[in-house]
Scaffold this motif. Structure first.
Motif, short mmCIF file in Angstrom:
data_model
loop_
_atom_site.label_atom_id
_atom_site.label_comp_id
_atom_site.label_asym_id
_atom_site.label_seq_id
_atom_site.Cartn_x
_atom_site.Cartn_y
_atom_site.Cartn_z
N VAL A 1 13.96 -5.36 -2.22
CA VAL A 1 14.16 -5.96 -0.82
C VAL A 1 14.54 -4.74 0.14
CG1 VAL A 1 15.84 -7.01 0.85
CG2 VAL A 1 15.48 -7.80 -1.49
N HIS A 2 15.25 -3.38 -0.54
CA HIS A 2 15.24 -2.25 0.26
C HIS A 2 13.84 -1.67 0.23
CE1 HIS A 2 19.52 -2.27 0.37
NE2 HIS A 2 19.63 -2.65 -1.17
N ASP A 3 13.10 -1.82 -0.67
CA ASP A 3 11.64 -1.23 -0.65
C ASP A 3 10.78 -1.88 0.20
OD1 ASP A 3 12.56 0.56 -2.78
OD2 ASP A 3 11.56 -0.65 -4.48
N MET A 4 11.02 -3.01 0.42
CA MET A 4 10.22 -3.84 1.49
C MET A 4 10.60 -3.44 2.81
SD MET A 4 10.47 -7.98 2.47
CE MET A 4 11.73 -8.03 3.13
N LEU A 5 11.86 -3.20 3.05
CA LEU A 5 12.28 -2.85 4.48
C LEU A 5 11.70 -1.18 4.79
CD1 LEU A 5 15.78 -4.29 4.50
CD2 LEU A 5 13.96 -4.98 5.89
N ALA A 6 11.85 -0.55 3.53
CA ALA A 6 11.17 0.89 3.75
C ALA A 6 9.84 0.92 3.95
CB ALA A 6 11.74 1.68 2.39
N ALA A 7 9.11 -0.02 3.40
CA ALA A 7 7.54 0.01 3.68
C ALA A 7 7.17 -0.54 4.96
CB ALA A 7 7.03 -0.85 2.77
N GLY A 8 8.25 -0.62 5.87
CA GLY A 8 8.24 -1.32 7.11
C GLY A 8 7.89 -3.00 7.32
N CYS A 9 8.24 -3.57 6.36
CA CYS A 9 8.07 -4.98 6.37
C CYS A 9 9.40 -5.59 6.39
CB CYS A 9 7.52 -5.63 5.17
SG CYS A 9 5.92 -4.86 4.62
N GLU A 10 9.78 -6.23 7.60
CA GLU A 10 11.09 -6.57 8.02
C GLU A 10 11.33 -8.17 7.80
OE1 GLU A 10 13.44 -4.77 9.56
OE2 GLU A 10 12.43 -2.98 9.22
N SER A 11 10.47 -8.60 7.30
CA SER A 11 10.77 -9.98 6.98
C SER A 11 9.89 -10.63 5.67
CB SER A 11 10.12 -10.95 8.07
OG SER A 11 8.94 -11.02 8.28
N PHE A 12 10.24 -11.64 4.82
CA PHE A 12 9.81 -11.84 3.61
C PHE A 12 8.58 -12.74 3.86
CE2 PHE A 12 14.35 -11.87 2.57
CZ PHE A 12 14.27 -10.91 1.57
N TYR A 13 8.42 -13.47 5.34
CA TYR A 13 7.07 -14.11 5.59
C TYR A 13 6.90 -13.66 7.04
CZ TYR A 13 8.87 -17.50 1.98
OH TYR A 13 9.26 -18.12 0.64
N LYS A 14 5.56 -13.87 7.21
CA LYS A 14 5.03 -13.81 8.59
C LYS A 14 3.61 -14.68 8.96
CE LYS A 14 1.72 -9.92 8.31
NZ LYS A 14 1.32 -8.72 8.83
N ILE B 1 5.40 -7.99 -3.68
CA ILE B 1 6.35 -6.90 -4.10
C ILE B 1 5.31 -5.66 -4.90
CG2 ILE B 1 8.01 -6.19 -5.92
CD1 ILE B 1 9.04 -8.94 -5.64
N ASN B 2 4.40 -6.02 -5.30
CA ASN B 2 3.57 -5.08 -6.12
C ASN B 2 2.76 -4.20 -5.26
OD1 ASN B 2 4.48 -5.71 -8.65
ND2 ASN B 2 2.89 -7.42 -8.84
N SER B 3 2.02 -4.93 -4.12
CA SER B 3 1.21 -4.25 -3.07
C SER B 3 1.93 -3.61 -2.07
CB SER B 3 0.12 -5.03 -2.88
OG SER B 3 0.47 -6.01 -2.04
N LYS B 4 3.04 -4.27 -1.90
CA LYS B 4 3.94 -3.85 -0.63
C LYS B 4 3.21 -4.08 0.58
CE LYS B 4 6.95 -0.30 -3.21
NZ LYS B 4 7.48 1.11 -2.91
N SER B 5 2.72 -5.18 0.61
CA SER B 5 2.07 -5.73 2.05
C SER B 5 1.93 -7.33 1.85
CB SER B 5 0.68 -5.35 1.71
OG SER B 5 -0.18 -5.72 0.71
N TYR B 6 1.62 -7.80 2.94
CA TYR B 6 1.60 -9.33 3.30
C TYR B 6 0.32 -9.77 2.44
CZ TYR B 6 5.81 -8.72 5.90
OH TYR B 6 7.08 -8.71 6.42
N LYS B 7 0.22 -10.97 1.76
CA LYS B 7 -0.75 -11.70 1.50
C LYS B 7 -0.57 -13.15 1.71
CE LYS B 7 -1.96 -8.74 -2.66
NZ LYS B 7 -2.12 -8.79 -4.05
N ALA B 8 -1.64 -13.71 1.92
CA ALA B 8 -1.52 -15.06 2.08
C ALA B 8 -1.16 -16.00 0.84
CB ALA B 8 -3.00 -15.99 2.07
N ILE B 9 -0.09 -17.02 1.09
CA ILE B 9 0.56 -17.73 -0.10
C ILE B 9 -0.59 -18.42 -0.84
CG2 ILE B 9 1.90 -19.60 -0.78
CD1 ILE B 9 3.78 -18.97 1.69
#
Length: 808
Positions: A439-452, A463-471
């Motif tokens: 979760v800290h890594d997500m915020l550090a990567a500039g991703c402020e939410s779990f979904y968008k 989590i692996n790519s530290k980016s957003y993907k379609a569900i």
């Protein structure tokens, strides 16, 4: 390989097995249901002179279980006629029949040794390539494969249906490392499209995903009640619908499920999850241990956290358990400023923020239960799943939460909540105040939410790519919440018209309970105007909890009380004209109802070119309950449909009687299938979507199909045969006899006669062909006359204030 499931074998006919069998029958699959043969006769069999070798005896257990299931409420079958799709037998005489099935589902008791013994028999008859799954809520799946053949192992995995399988949407799929990938892919696809489930892929960990998180959440509350000084009724009030949870909340849910079931899962987790940092939560508090010892297990023993008792005057009262004294007493009224504040906020995500900021017990409990929950679920990734969104899916589909824990966390603000989690004073066993590193890594990567949401598609943080993907699996869904802001082309206070793409628009209601008033009538007509001018078709549906609860009776009540009959006449005429416009527009109109589709919602559906409805649609014309007849075209439409069903060699009055009674008894379907059986749907003009999430996409596809086929605007009907006095005589005699037998009231008799008058075409000396408009005028006249009756106003007022029908 291509798979086609034509026949399924369900091994074990207990509560789960019989109901899983019923749900497969619901979707048209042939089912073989087997169980053990009895070892001794019962008295009734002895009296008949039967022997243990007689088939009636050998199949007694399975037949009794299926019969109990079919008679149970809520019903496991869409229609009782579907029971014919299920054949029964026993493990000793009929196991060889599994050679003819495509999928074998084992649902015997939760003991590994018994399951293995059943698999020994399965191996003797199962043909290679047949799917084989075990329905279990906790036994490790990999242990079941020991000693099995390679083909068995390759086609085997766990399937965890939640009870009752027809109604609870969660289906957990638990493969082993040896399960073939195409088997897993097929089960996920089949569970979604055919069984209508939210399918969650799980790792083979204790209690899988749903029960691991759900039971943790429930037991966490049992550890907090003492710290916060909470009563049973306070917990259930605070953790119910206001929090986005079911009405049964926490302790009432435990009573329904059974405290013994909850304890079994908790003990299993306590023993089998040694590395769980919060495993202390699964250690039962003293009051639960004592309740189990007392056999206060909930509904099954008539005592649990609540007990229903009858007073000396015969009235019932539901008592609640004092968790300190373990004595039952009258429930106290729960008051909370926080709860009052949440009532003003309809959007569940915004409501969570209001709840978190509460300064009373309710707000304190919200924080004390959610902060450790966030910590707990973050630490379960990647232990129980690599993708956190599956936890949210499981909690929504299996436990009835409106939004899952990561979605709640998003609503509160991920970054803002971290410091609050650290500072929370009320601590649960194992709680450290620190969330998982990812979760800290997500915020550090500039991703402020779990979904968008991006371009109408919901994405999750990978989590692996530290980016957003379609569900995965949601790319072809249409979710109005995701496109409303960007795709709305017109709106008023009750309706949004949204461009779905490909020349199709959607008319969405968003009034309270999606009731139909002037704003909705205006919106539907505007949608048809826009579609006829610039688009190819129209869908009428929404993302609410119910499609529509019917007309806005509050508006009708005000006009009737003020005796503004000209205004009321105009409102009813507009309602009728809108129904007719849905049928006679220049473009195809597809109505996509779900859950409640009552009154006007039913009438709109009855006038659509096509109805694409969810399997769980409860449709009906219920106007009798408020003292009127269907006034938006429903009475006319049933007269039209009766006319179309009249046959020369049959007594036409019987056909009319069936239609009349459907309205007169305010029959509401218990499924989409029954909506057809009651006459609300017509052959060839409806289709059923099993998965609610796919309803809108299916409706859009149907609108495109109708447009591509060269849609031609229909012509209003002038050939409706009505029976006149020939039918009225039967209606009046029937109503009089029902009144004489005290089955109906004087006002019920009057409403019945008004309905008969409309459906028979009024005072006609002989059967006559009339137009739709002729019947609509009769319908509107009868509706207005009933609105002028004092007893009708009493019924409407009672419904508005009490929420239930008054029979006066």
């Amino acid at each position: 390989m291509n798979r086609n499931i034509k026949k399924v074998a369900v091994l074990g006919s207990g509560v789960m097995g019989s109901r899983i069998a019923c749900h497969f029958a619901n979707i048209g699959v042939e089912v073989l249901l087997l169980d053990i043969p009895p070892k001794e006769l019962i008295s009734i069999e002895e009296a008949k002179g039967l022997q243990l070798t007689d088939s009636a005896v050998r199949n007694r257990i399975v037949n009794a279980s299926l019969d109990t299931a079919i008679k149970s409420n809520p019903a496991p079958l869409f229609s009782k006629s579907f029971a014919k799709r299920i054949s029964t037998g026993n493990f000793e005489d009929d196991m060889s029949k599994i050679a003819d099935v495509d999928w074998i589902i084992e649902v015997v008791v939760e003991r590994l040794d018994i399951k293995k013994s059943v698999f020994d028999k399965v191996e003797q008859f199962r043909k290679p390539g047949t799917l084989i799954t075990s329905n279990t809520s906790g036994i490790p799946i990999h242990l079941m494969t020991e000693g099995r053949s390679d083909d068995f192992i390759a086609h085997f995995c766990g399937t965890h249906f939640f009870n009752p399988p027809r109604y609870l949407q969660l289906l957990e799929i638990i493969p082993t490392p040896h399960t073939k990938r195409d088997v897993v892919d097929f089960l996920v696809h089949y569970g979604d499209k055919m069984l209508g489930k939210t399918v969650v892929l799980c790792k083979d960990t204790p209690a899988f995903i749903g029960n691991r998180i759900g039971v943790y959440s429930m037991l966490a509350l049992t550890h907090l009640v003492d710290q916060l000084g909470l009563t049973v009724e306070e917990v259930d009030k605070y953790t119910g619908p206001a929090m986005g949870h079911p009405k049964s909340a926490t302790f009432r849910t435990a009573d329904v499920v059974g405290l013994d079931t909850l304890v079994n899962v908790a003990n299993g987790l306590d023993q089998n999850a040694p590395d769980d940092e919060a495993k202390g939560v699964f250690t039962l508090p003293g009051f639960i241990t004592q309740m189990v010892s007392n056999k206060w297990l909930g509904e099954k023993t008539k005592k649990g956290f609540y007990e229903k008792v009858k007073g000396a005057d015969g009235t019932s009262e539901i008592l609640s358990l004092n968790l300190k004294t373990l004595e039952y007493g009258s429930q106290s009224k729960v008051k909370s400023a926080t709860l009052e504040a949440t009532k003003q906020v309809e959007d569940i995500r915004k409501r969570m923020k209001v709840y978190e900021q509460g300064t009373d017990k309710a707000g304190e409990l919200f924080r004390a239960m959610h902060y450790p929950l966030f910590e707990y679920v973050s630490n379960r990734v990647p232990e129980i799943t690599d993708d956190f969104f599956r936890i949210d899916d499981a909690m929504r589909a299996g436990f009835g939460w409106e939004i899952g824990p990561f979605e709640v966390w998003d609503a509160l603000g991920v970054r803002e909540t971290l410091e609050k989690i650290k500072k929370e004073e009320k601590r649960l066993p194992g709680q450290r105040g620190e969330v998982a590193q990812w979760v800290h890594d997500m915020l550090a990567a500039g991703c402020e939410s779990f979904y968008k949401i991006e371009n109408g598609v919901r994405q999750y943080y990978d989590i692996n790519s530290k980016s957003y993907k379609a569900i995965p699996g949601t790319e072809d869904l249409i979710v109005l919440d995701h496109i409303r802001e960007a795709k709305t082309i017109w709106k008023n206070s009750g309706v949004s018209i949204i461009d779905l793409g490909d020349g199709i628009i959607n008319c969405e209601f968003h009034t309270k309970m999606n009731t139909v008033g002037g704003d909705v009538i205006q919106g539907i007509n505007k949608a048809i105007d826009i579609a006829e001018k610039d688009y190819r078709g129209l869908v009428i549906s929404n993302d609410g909890k119910n499609f529509s609860a019917g007309a806005n009776i509050g508006m009708i009540f005000m006009m009737a009380v003020e005796q503004d009959y000209d205004e009321l006449n105009m409102a009813v005429r507009m309602f009728q004209n809108t129904s007719m416009r849905i049928r006679y527009s220049a473009i195809p109109v597809v109505v996509a109802p779900f859950q409640l589709a009552l009154g006007g919602g039913c009438e709109f559906s009855m006038h659509a070119d096509f109805v694409q409805l969810h399997a769980e649609t409860y449709m009906g014309l219920v106007e009798f309950g408020v003292g009127v007849i269907p006034g938006g075209g429903g009475s006319k439409e049933f007269a039209l449909r009766a006319s179309d069903e009249f046959k020369e060699d049959q007594i036409t009055q019987n056909t009319l009687k069936d239609k009349f009674l459907t309205i007169g008894q305010a029959k509401v379907s218990t499924s989409a299938v029954e909506a057809y059986e009651l006459g609300y749907l017509q052959e060839g003009k409806y289709a059923i979507t099993m998965n609610r999430a796919r309803l809108l996409a299916d409706a859009k596809a149907k609108a495109i199909e109708l447009a591509d086929a060269g849609y031609v605007q229909p012509v209003p009907r002038h050939d409706i045969k009505v029976l006149g006095n020939q039918g009225l005589g039967i209606v009046y005699v029937g109503a009089s006899s029902m009144r004489a037998g005290n089955y109906i009231s004087d006002h019920d008799k009057k409403i019945s006669e008004k309905l008969g008058w409309v459906m028979c075409g009024g005072d006609l000396s002989a059967p006559t062909e009339v137009s739709e408009q002729y019947l609509l005028d009769l319908e509107r006249k009868a509706f207005l006359e009933l609105c002028a009756e004092r007893k009708t106003l009493e019924r409407i007022q009672h419904m508005l204030t009490k929420g239930k029908a008054l029979r006066n």
